[in-house]
Every structure is written in structure tokens, then in C-alpha cells.
Design a protein around this motif. Structure first.
Motif, PDB file in Angstrom:
ATOM      1  N   GLU A 172       0.835  -1.208   0.000  1.00 18.27           N
ATOM      2  CA  GLU A 172       0.000   0.000   0.000  1.00 18.27           C
ATOM      3  C   GLU A 172       0.865   1.251   0.000  1.00 18.27           C
ATOM      4  O   GLU A 172       0.571   2.233  -0.684  1.00 18.27           O
ATOM      5  N   THR A 173       1.953   1.220   0.768  1.00 18.69           N
ATOM      6  CA  THR A 173       2.879   2.359   0.808  1.00 18.69           C
ATOM      7  C   THR A 173       3.497   2.581  -0.566  1.00 18.69           C
ATOM      8  O   THR A 173       3.579   3.717  -1.057  1.00 18.69           O
ATOM      9  N   ILE A 174       3.940   1.499  -1.203  1.00 20.00           N
ATOM     10  CA  ILE A 174       4.554   1.603  -2.529  1.00 20.00           C
ATOM     11  C   ILE A 174       3.562   2.172  -3.541  1.00 20.00           C
ATOM     12  O   ILE A 174       3.881   3.103  -4.301  1.00 20.00           O
ATOM     13  N   LEU A 175       2.359   1.617  -3.567  1.00 20.60           N
ATOM     14  CA  LEU A 175       1.367   2.019  -4.563  1.00 20.60           C
ATOM     15  C   LEU A 175       0.793   3.410  -4.299  1.00 20.60           C
ATOM     16  O   LEU A 175       0.198   4.018  -5.195  1.00 20.60           O
ATOM     17  N   ASN A 176       0.983   3.899  -3.085  1.00 22.22           N
ATOM     18  CA  ASN A 176       0.441   5.205  -2.722  1.00 22.22           C
ATOM     19  C   ASN A 176       1.448   6.336  -2.931  1.00 22.22           C
ATOM     20  O   ASN A 176       1.204   7.480  -2.573  1.00 22.22           O
ATOM     21  N   HIS A 177       2.586   6.029  -3.547  1.00 21.78           N
ATOM     22  CA  HIS A 177       3.637   7.040  -3.697  1.00 21.78           C
ATOM     23  C   HIS A 177       3.182   8.225  -4.542  1.00 21.78           C
ATOM     24  O   HIS A 177       2.517   8.076  -5.561  1.00 21.78           O
ATOM     25  N   ARG A 178       3.585   9.392  -4.103  1.00 20.52           N
ATOM     26  CA  ARG A 178       3.446  10.614  -4.883  1.00 20.52           C
ATOM     27  C   ARG A 178       4.529  11.580  -4.413  1.00 20.52           C
ATOM     28  O   ARG A 178       4.956  11.531  -3.247  1.00 20.52           O
ATOM     29  N   SER A 179       5.024  12.441  -5.315  1.00 19.23           N
ATOM     30  CA  SER A 179       6.062  13.400  -4.935  1.00 19.23           C
ATOM     31  C   SER A 179       5.449  14.526  -4.113  1.00 19.23           C
ATOM     32  O   SER A 179       4.361  15.014  -4.412  1.00 19.23           O
ATOM     33  N   VAL A 180       6.177  14.934  -3.083  1.00 13.66           N
ATOM     34  CA  VAL A 180       5.741  16.030  -2.212  1.00 13.66           C
ATOM     35  C   VAL A 180       6.699  17.206  -2.396  1.00 13.66           C
ATOM     36  O   VAL A 180       7.921  17.032  -2.331  1.00 13.66           O
ATOM     37  N   ARG A 181       6.155  18.386  -2.637  1.00 13.50           N
ATOM     38  CA  ARG A 181       7.000  19.557  -2.888  1.00 13.50           C
ATOM     39  C   ARG A 181       6.716  20.708  -1.951  1.00 13.50           C
ATOM     40  O   ARG A 181       7.141  21.839  -2.187  1.00 13.50           O
ATOM     41  N   SER A 182       6.014  20.415  -0.884  1.00 15.08           N
ATOM     42  CA  SER A 182       5.761  21.433   0.141  1.00 15.08           C
ATOM     43  C   SER A 182       5.745  20.741   1.499  1.00 15.08           C
ATOM     44  O   SER A 182       4.906  19.862   1.742  1.00 15.08           O
ATOM     45  N   PHE A 183       6.695  21.139   2.350  1.00 12.32           N
ATOM     46  CA  PHE A 183       6.865  20.460   3.629  1.00 12.32           C
ATOM     47  C   PHE A 183       6.657  21.420   4.807  1.00 12.32           C
ATOM     48  O   PHE A 183       6.903  22.632   4.694  1.00 12.32           O
ATOM     49  N   LYS A 184       6.234  20.864   5.924  1.00 10.41           N
ATOM     50  CA  LYS A 184       6.120  21.641   7.151  1.00 10.41           C
ATOM     51  C   LYS A 184       7.512  21.964   7.689  1.00 10.41           C
ATOM     52  O   LYS A 184       8.473  21.247   7.425  1.00 10.41           O
ATOM     53  N   ASP A 185       7.606  23.038   8.438  1.00  6.02           N
ATOM     54  CA  ASP A 185       8.881  23.451   9.035  1.00  6.02           C
ATOM     55  C   ASP A 185       9.137  22.618  10.293  1.00  6.02           C
ATOM     56  O   ASP A 185       9.025  23.103  11.416  1.00  6.02           O
ATOM     57  N   GLU A 186       9.426  21.354  10.074  1.00  5.09           N
ATOM     58  CA  GLU A 186       9.620  20.424  11.183  1.00  5.09           C
ATOM     59  C   GLU A 186      10.740  19.445  10.829  1.00  5.09           C
ATOM     60  O   GLU A 186      10.577  18.616   9.937  1.00  5.09           O
ATOM     61  N   PRO A 187      11.886  19.543  11.483  1.00 11.64           N
ATOM     62  CA  PRO A 187      13.012  18.667  11.145  1.00 11.64           C
ATOM     63  C   PRO A 187      12.756  17.221  11.537  1.00 11.64           C
ATOM     64  O   PRO A 187      11.978  16.940  12.456  1.00 11.64           O
ATOM     65  N   LEU A 188      13.404  16.315  10.827  1.00 16.35           N
ATOM     66  CA  LEU A 188      13.336  14.913  11.206  1.00 16.35           C
ATOM     67  C   LEU A 188      14.120  14.692  12.493  1.00 16.35           C
ATOM     68  O   LEU A 188      15.065  15.413  12.793  1.00 16.35           O
ATOM     69  N   THR A 189      13.743  13.693  13.240  1.00 17.44           N
ATOM     70  CA  THR A 189      14.471  13.349  14.457  1.00 17.44           C
ATOM     71  C   THR A 189      15.703  12.520  14.077  1.00 17.44           C
ATOM     72  O   THR A 189      15.796  11.959  12.980  1.00 17.44           O
ATOM     73  N   GLU A 190      16.655  12.442  14.990  1.00 15.75           N
ATOM     74  CA  GLU A 190      17.844  11.617  14.754  1.00 15.75           C
ATOM     75  C   GLU A 190      17.448  10.163  14.521  1.00 15.75           C
ATOM     76  O   GLU A 190      18.045   9.465  13.697  1.00 15.75           O
ATOM     77  N   GLU A 191      16.433   9.713  15.252  1.00 16.39           N
ATOM     78  CA  GLU A 191      15.982   8.334  15.089  1.00 16.39           C
ATOM     79  C   GLU A 191      15.436   8.107  13.681  1.00 16.39           C
ATOM     80  O   GLU A 191      15.725   7.074  13.043  1.00 16.39           O
ATOM     81  N   GLN A 192      14.640   9.051  13.172  1.00 27.22           N
ATOM     82  CA  GLN A 192      14.092   8.920  11.830  1.00 27.22           C
ATOM     83  C   GLN A 192      15.211   8.872  10.786  1.00 27.22           C
ATOM     84  O   GLN A 192      15.181   8.068   9.854  1.00 27.22           O
ATOM     85  N   ILE A 193      16.198   9.738  10.963  1.00 29.46           N
ATOM     86  CA  ILE A 193      17.319   9.782  10.019  1.00 29.46           C
ATOM     87  C   ILE A 193      18.072   8.453  10.026  1.00 29.46           C
ATOM     88  O   ILE A 193      18.409   7.895   8.967  1.00 29.46           O
ATOM     89  N   LYS A 194      18.317   7.919  11.211  1.00 31.13           N
ATOM     90  CA  LYS A 194      19.041   6.645  11.314  1.00 31.13           C
ATOM     91  C   LYS A 194      18.245   5.501  10.683  1.00 31.13           C
ATOM     92  O   LYS A 194      18.812   4.625  10.022  1.00 31.13           O
ATOM     93  N   ILE A 195      16.929   5.511  10.875  1.00 28.24           N
ATOM     94  CA  ILE A 195      16.086   4.471  10.276  1.00 28.24           C
ATOM     95  C   ILE A 195      16.143   4.556   8.755  1.00 28.24           C
ATOM     96  O   ILE A 195      16.268   3.538   8.055  1.00 28.24           O
ATOM     97  N   ILE A 196      16.081   5.777   8.225  1.00 29.36           N
ATOM     98  CA  ILE A 196      16.112   5.973   6.773  1.00 29.36           C
ATOM     99  C   ILE A 196      17.454   5.516   6.200  1.00 29.36           C
ATOM    100  O   ILE A 196      17.498   4.809   5.187  1.00 29.36           O
ATOM    101  N   ILE A 197      18.549   5.881   6.856  1.00 34.74           N
ATOM    102  CA  ILE A 197      19.878   5.477   6.369  1.00 34.74           C
ATOM    103  C   ILE A 197      20.073   3.974   6.519  1.00 34.74           C
ATOM    104  O   ILE A 197      20.605   3.301   5.616  1.00 34.74           O
ATOM    105  N   SER A 198      19.652   3.418   7.642  1.00 35.41           N
ATOM    106  CA  SER A 198      19.779   1.966   7.843  1.00 35.41           C
ATOM    107  C   SER A 198      18.971   1.197   6.809  1.00 35.41           C
ATOM    108  O   SER A 198      19.403   0.150   6.316  1.00 35.41           O
TER     109      SER A 198
END
Length: 249
Positions: free
Chosen positions: A6-32
Motif C-alpha cells: 500500500e505504501t509503494i502504490l500510494n507514492h506521490r512526490s511532495v513539494r511542500s513540507f512543514k517546518d519540522e526537522p526529522l528526528t535523529e531516530e528517523q534519520i538513522k532508520i532511513i539510512i539503515s
């Protein structure tokens, strides 16, 4: 159907983001997650640069064609094909690896490894409710991008990945028909079949744009792509790749 599909099939590009940085945990999960992607012969020929410096992000946004979402997002990653560490491996082990590193095959391995890692990162981000947008515009001026990121020879930034919390829901662009992309046993080379499939797809894409823009845009896919391909772009790339000591022997 499951949550991943469902996540794969629901993909769409996002070009407007909230002013909210990712957490260190989120960054590590994405890199891992990126590192868990398949890699040819365990070579792992890529590196990922997280850009947090505001001045660097602003400059990268300008170089990418003044795309604001390169500057304004939760985190900006730059995915690089990387054979520099493999040169270091040669020095460490006393092996002559340069001819192999400079082969077209290893260049292709680096490109493929980087793309696979990036897609894993994108899926991980989207599975956490984040939005993503790939940024190929950083290839508009790779010489300047390399200076900003201080990348050595044998490292080429390929694309960026803007990640963050979406400001608003965006629509999905319709993809090519299944039967146009999937060939069974051998490649279908019947141009008439191709044209009929593309004509049908043009109608779908045109309807998508008309609905999205309330009739202001009626582009077809073939028209859009033909216009894009008619204009040569980034024709400096071969010389740049060779200048970074990826000589494509």
C-alpha cells in the motif's frame, strides 16, 4: 495487499513540507533502510550526505533550478555514487584496483547501488508518514555541488532526496499501462501496438492534468516527453564523469 505494498502504490512526490526537522531516530532508520538494499557483489558503492547547513541547502536549491523544497524540508539527503573508498581499499591491501574502478561496469554498479539504496530510503520515509521528492536538478551544475559538499574524485552526487512532513495531500500521477511496461519472454517491438497504448495513456494523462488544474493544462505524456527530449540538457556529463576519475574504460 499489505501495508508495504500500500505504501509503494500510494507514492506521490511532495513539494511542500512543514517546518519540522526529522528526528535523529528517523534519520538513522532511513539510512539503515538504505543500507539494507541489495548491493552488487557486496561492493556498497554509494555514500549519502545529509545537508543540514542552511546556507548549503539554499545554494543547492538555487543550483537545482530554484526549487524551494530543496531548502525547505525536514531533511535533505544527497545520494552519491562512490568508488573513492574502493581506491582506499586498494591502498590498504596493496592491490591494483584502479583499472577495475575506472571500468564502465563498476560505474554502472555504483549507479545501480545508489539508486537501490535511495529507493529503500524513500520507502522507509513514506512508511513513517513522511513525504519525499527526488531532486535530479542537482545535476544541473555538479561542479558547484561537489564544491559545496566537498566530494573527492570518484564520488559523484547523483540526486537529492527531500524528506519531511507534507504540508498538504498531493495527487498521484498515472503511470504507463501495465502491458506497455511488462514484456513476457521477449521485448515487444510492434510500433503500432506501442502507439495505440501510448495514445490511450495520453488520454489518461491529459484527463489527470485537466482535473488537477481545473482545465488550465491538457498535456499529453508523449507531447510532454517529446518536448523535454527535444531540448538537450546536462550535455557536460561525460566530461564531468571522466574529470572525477571515472574514466569508463
Amino acid at each position: 495487499m499489505n501495508e508495504m505494498i500500500e505504501t509503494i502504490l500510494n507514492h506521490r512526490s511532495v513539494r511542500s513540507f512543514k517546518d519540522e526537522p526529522l528526528t535523529e531516530e528517523q534519520i538513522k532508520i532511513i539510512i539503515s533502510s538504505a543500507q539494507s538494499a541489495s548491493t552488487s557483489s557486496y561492493i556498497q558503492a554509494y555514500s549519502i550526505i545529509g545537508v543540514t547547513d542552511k546556507k548549503k541547502k539554499k545554494k543547492l536549491a538555487e543550483l537545482a533550478g530554484n526549487q524551494s523544497y530543496v531548502e525547505l524540508n525536514g531533511h535533505f539527503f544527497v545520494f552519491c555514487a562512490d568508488l573513492y573508498r574502493h581506491e582506499v581499499v586498494g591502498k590498504m591491501t596493496g592491490k591494483d584496483v584502479i583499472s577495475s574502478i575506472e571500468s564502465t561496469e563498476k560505474f554502472m554498479v555504483a549507479l545501480i547501488d545508489t539508486a537501490l539504496a535511495a529507493q529503500n530510503a524513500a520507502l522507509a520515509a513514506e512508511s513513517m508518514g513522511l513525504g519525499i521528492c527526488y531532486i535530479g536538478g542537482i545535476r544541473n551544475n555538479l561542479e558547484q555541488v561537489c564544491k559545496i559538499l566537498k566530494t573527492p574524485d570518484r564520488v559523484i552526487p547523483l540526486f537529492g532526496l527531500a524528506v519531511g512532513y507534507p504540508n498538504k495531500e498531493t495527487t498521484k500521477k498515472p503511470r504507463l499501462p501495465f502491458e506497455h511496461v511488462y514484456h513476457e519472454n521477449e521485448y515487444c517491438q510492434d510500433a503500432e501496438i506501442y502507439m495505440k497504448q501510448l495514445e490511450s495513456y495520453d488520454q489518461v494523462v491529459s484527463s489527470y492534468y485537466q482535473e488537477r488544474t481545473m482545465g488550465k493544462r491538457k498535456d499529453t505524456w508523449t507531447g510532454q516527453i517529446a518536448n523535454m527530449l527535444e531540448r538537450q540538457s546536462r550535455m557536460y556529463m561525460k566530461d564531468f564523469v571522466q574529470s572525477k576519475k571515472m574514466n569508463l574504460r
